[in-house]
Motif scaffolding. Structure first.
Motif, short mmCIF file in Angstrom:
data_model
loop_
_atom_site.label_atom_id
_atom_site.label_comp_id
_atom_site.label_asym_id
_atom_site.label_seq_id
_atom_site.Cartn_x
_atom_site.Cartn_y
_atom_site.Cartn_z
N GLY A 169 0.81 -1.21 0.00
CA GLY A 169 0.00 0.00 0.00
C GLY A 169 0.85 1.26 0.00
N CYS A 170 1.96 1.23 0.74
CA CYS A 170 2.87 2.40 0.76
C CYS A 170 3.43 2.69 -0.63
CB CYS A 170 4.02 2.14 1.73
SG CYS A 170 3.61 2.27 3.46
N PHE A 171 3.93 1.65 -1.31
CA PHE A 171 4.56 1.86 -2.61
C PHE A 171 3.52 2.23 -3.68
CE2 PHE A 171 7.53 -1.44 -0.66
CZ PHE A 171 8.33 -0.46 -0.10
N ALA A 172 2.31 1.70 -3.55
CA ALA A 172 1.23 2.08 -4.47
C ALA A 172 0.89 3.56 -4.29
CB ALA A 172 0.00 1.21 -4.22
N ALA A 173 0.88 4.03 -3.03
CA ALA A 173 0.57 5.44 -2.75
C ALA A 173 1.65 6.36 -3.31
CB ALA A 173 0.43 5.64 -1.24
N MET A 174 2.88 5.87 -3.42
CA MET A 174 3.96 6.68 -4.01
C MET A 174 3.84 6.71 -5.53
SD MET A 174 7.12 5.30 -1.65
CE MET A 174 8.38 6.10 -2.63
N TYR A 175 3.48 5.57 -6.13
CA TYR A 175 3.49 5.46 -7.59
C TYR A 175 2.32 6.19 -8.25
CZ TYR A 175 3.13 3.39 -12.24
OH TYR A 175 3.04 3.23 -13.61
N ALA A 176 1.12 6.01 -7.74
CA ALA A 176 -0.08 6.45 -8.45
C ALA A 176 -0.09 7.95 -8.77
CB ALA A 176 -1.33 6.05 -7.68
N PRO A 177 0.10 8.87 -7.80
CA PRO A 177 0.06 10.29 -8.15
C PRO A 177 1.16 10.69 -9.14
CG PRO A 177 0.66 9.99 -5.84
CD PRO A 177 0.31 8.66 -6.36
N LEU A 178 2.33 10.06 -9.02
CA LEU A 178 3.42 10.38 -9.95
C LEU A 178 3.13 9.86 -11.35
CD1 LEU A 178 6.56 9.72 -7.72
CD2 LEU A 178 5.63 11.93 -8.43
N ALA A 179 2.36 8.76 -11.46
CA ALA A 179 2.00 8.25 -12.78
C ALA A 179 1.13 9.26 -13.52
CB ALA A 179 1.26 6.92 -12.63
N TYR A 180 0.20 9.91 -12.80
CA TYR A 180 -0.63 10.94 -13.42
C TYR A 180 0.24 12.13 -13.85
CZ TYR A 180 -4.55 8.36 -11.40
OH TYR A 180 -5.45 7.39 -11.06
N THR A 181 1.14 12.55 -12.97
CA THR A 181 2.01 13.69 -13.29
C THR A 181 2.90 13.38 -14.49
OG1 THR A 181 2.05 14.32 -10.95
CG2 THR A 181 3.78 15.24 -12.35
N MET A 182 3.49 12.20 -14.51
CA MET A 182 4.39 11.83 -15.60
C MET A 182 3.62 11.65 -16.90
SD MET A 182 7.53 11.38 -16.40
CE MET A 182 8.29 11.26 -14.78
N GLY A 183 2.39 11.13 -16.84
CA GLY A 183 1.57 10.98 -18.05
C GLY A 183 1.32 12.32 -18.72
N ILE A 184 1.03 13.33 -17.93
CA ILE A 184 0.82 14.68 -18.48
C ILE A 184 2.12 15.23 -19.06
CG2 ILE A 184 0.25 17.06 -17.85
CD1 ILE A 184 -1.71 15.89 -15.80
N ALA A 185 3.24 15.00 -18.35
CA ALA A 185 4.53 15.52 -18.81
C ALA A 185 4.99 14.87 -20.11
CB ALA A 185 5.59 15.31 -17.73
N LEU A 186 4.62 13.61 -20.34
CA LEU A 186 5.06 12.90 -21.54
C LEU A 186 4.25 13.26 -22.78
CD1 LEU A 186 5.69 9.31 -20.09
CD2 LEU A 186 7.41 10.86 -21.03
N ALA A 187 3.12 13.91 -22.61
CA ALA A 187 2.22 14.18 -23.73
C ALA A 187 2.34 15.64 -24.18
CB ALA A 187 0.78 13.88 -23.33
N PRO A 188 2.16 15.89 -25.49
CA PRO A 188 2.09 17.28 -25.95
C PRO A 188 0.83 17.92 -25.38
CG PRO A 188 1.52 15.77 -27.72
CD PRO A 188 2.02 14.92 -26.60
N PRO A 189 0.78 19.25 -25.32
CA PRO A 189 -0.35 19.93 -24.69
C PRO A 189 -1.72 19.50 -25.20
CG PRO A 189 1.40 21.49 -25.14
CD PRO A 189 1.82 20.21 -25.76
#
Length: 414
Positions: free
Chosen positions: A120-140
């Protein structure tokens, strides 16, 4: 301009506007997280039998994972806020994989519980960063699609990942259910190590006090509480859906039934946003919660045949998932100044509801049989409905209070 130059420019423009394939790896990680969150419910009777604990105690594995996730997300976000996001994301996914291997190999129930807390700890670290990284990897112009792909990974886990993990556990042992999750996370981890992730700017540090500031405002607490309560009602039953279906239908293979529930969740999530955009969030919330209240009562009564079970679980999945996006819309309309923080808190309400539902269901099984859990869940949903009415009335009065020029309005700075 030469033809070769034109072709090169067109190719570069095409690369600049297409979805980065690494976003699919982010979605794979979310698929692993979602599968891990819900697979225990399907193999709960098997875990209870092989570890020698009552079903009500085995259900607390769901509580451990979800409670750690729900409480850990805001706390861990503060602790890791100064670290490089791309490194934290890869490390968190790798540790999530190892923690699931630990779950698969745990020789005793206490050690299994410990690995669920770590997961649960590692899932809580990964999930919000996955959303942030998904936005960063995509053009506007593709950021909405990128975010949707990451979210779909979590949604599809309910429809396919959890039933698949249940099927594996029923036919090859519950340890391989966790092994399946570890394998999915391991594939994503190795792929990220090979392909790498871009270095993105560390987001501005938000203190824990700032993250929790909205819960000091009664109207925002009243807006958040219904989500906690209706998820409490859903997962007081869903966590123990395996024993319930076994008692009602004498089924040993539950994976088909869980597919019906998961498909309902997909349909509900897909249609909830469109409905909220067209008619606003309040009517979908009221109608969906009323439907959920009915389904909580009838689920133990109609899941006595294959057809009744499939239809009931499908509608139940729809009624619960229809609430999520309208609730987010409503939160944004109630407190747009706290948008990011309050949406994160709403996500925590979801996982705290799962944790609380598993705990409530487990405690209730000491006094009632599993087929009576529907009334426990219905009571939680009814309380959520009453609080929703109260919240709507309070916010309506506040809105009219701001519109009346004759009243003196005191604005308290935040």
């Amino acid at each position: 301009m030469s033809q070769m130059t034109q072709q090169r420019l067109l190719a570069e423009a095409h690369r600049a506007t297409r979805i980065n394939p690494r976003i699919l790896l982010l979605a794979l990680g979310m698929f692993a997280l979602g599968t891990d969150a819900f697979v225990v419910a399907g193999v709960l009777p098997v875990i209870a039998h092989e570890t020698g604990v009552p079903v009500s105690v085995a259900g607390q594995l769901v509580t451990a994972f979800s409670l750690t996730y729900g409480l850990g997300a805001p706390l861990l976000a503060v602790l890791i806020s100064r670290w490089l996001p791309h490194r934290v994301l890869i490390i968190a996914l790798g540790l999530f994989c190892l923690a699931n291997i630990g779950s698969a190999l745990a020789p005793t129930f206490p050690l299994l519980m410990l690995t669920r807390i770590l997961t649960g700890c590692f899932a809580a670290m990964y999930a919000p960063l996955a959303y942030t990284m998904g936005i960063a990897l995509a053009p506007p112009e593709k950021r909405g699609q990128a975010l949707a792909l990451v979210v779909i990974g979590l949604t599809v886990a309910t429809a396919l990942g959890s039933p698949l993990g249940t099927w594996v556990g029923e036919h090859f042992g519950w340890r391989l259910s966790f092994g399946l999750v570890a394998g999915l996370a391991g594939i994503g981890f190795l792929a990220f190590l090979i392909s790498g992730l871009p270095r993105i700017a560390t987001p501005p540090t938000v203190s824990l006090r700032q993250r929790l500031a909205p819960i000091t405002q009664p109207r925002l607490v009243l807006t958040l509480l219904p989500a906690l309560l209706w998820n409490l009602g859903i997962y007081a039953i869903y966590t123990y859906i395996g024993p319930l279906l076994q008692q009602n239908m004498h089924l040993m293979d539950l994976s088909g039934m869980l597919v019906a529930f998961g498909l309902g969740v997909v349909v509900g999530n897909w249609s909830g946003g469109m409905i909220a955009d067209r008619v606003g969030p309040q009517r979908p919330l009221l109608v969906s919660m009323a439907l959920l209240l009915i389904m909580e009562i009838v689920i133990p009564l109609v899941t006595t045949t294959w057809l009744g079970g499939l239809l009931a679980l499908f509608v139940w999945g729809i009624s619960g998932s229809l609430l999520f996006i309208p609730q987010q819309h409503r939160l944004l309309s109630v407190a747009p100044e706290h948008a990011n923080v309050i949406l994160a808190l709403n996500n925590s309400m979801f996982y705290l509801g799962i944790a609380g539902g598993a705990a409530l269901g487990g405690l209730s099984l000491r006094a009632v049989v599993v087929t009576q859990l529907g009334w426990i869940g219905a009571a939680c949903v009814l309380l959520a409905l009453l609080l929703l009415f109260g919240s709507m009335r309070l916010n309506r009065e506040r809105l009219w209070g701001h519109k009346k020029p004759t009243e003196e309005i005191v604005v308290v700075p935040e």
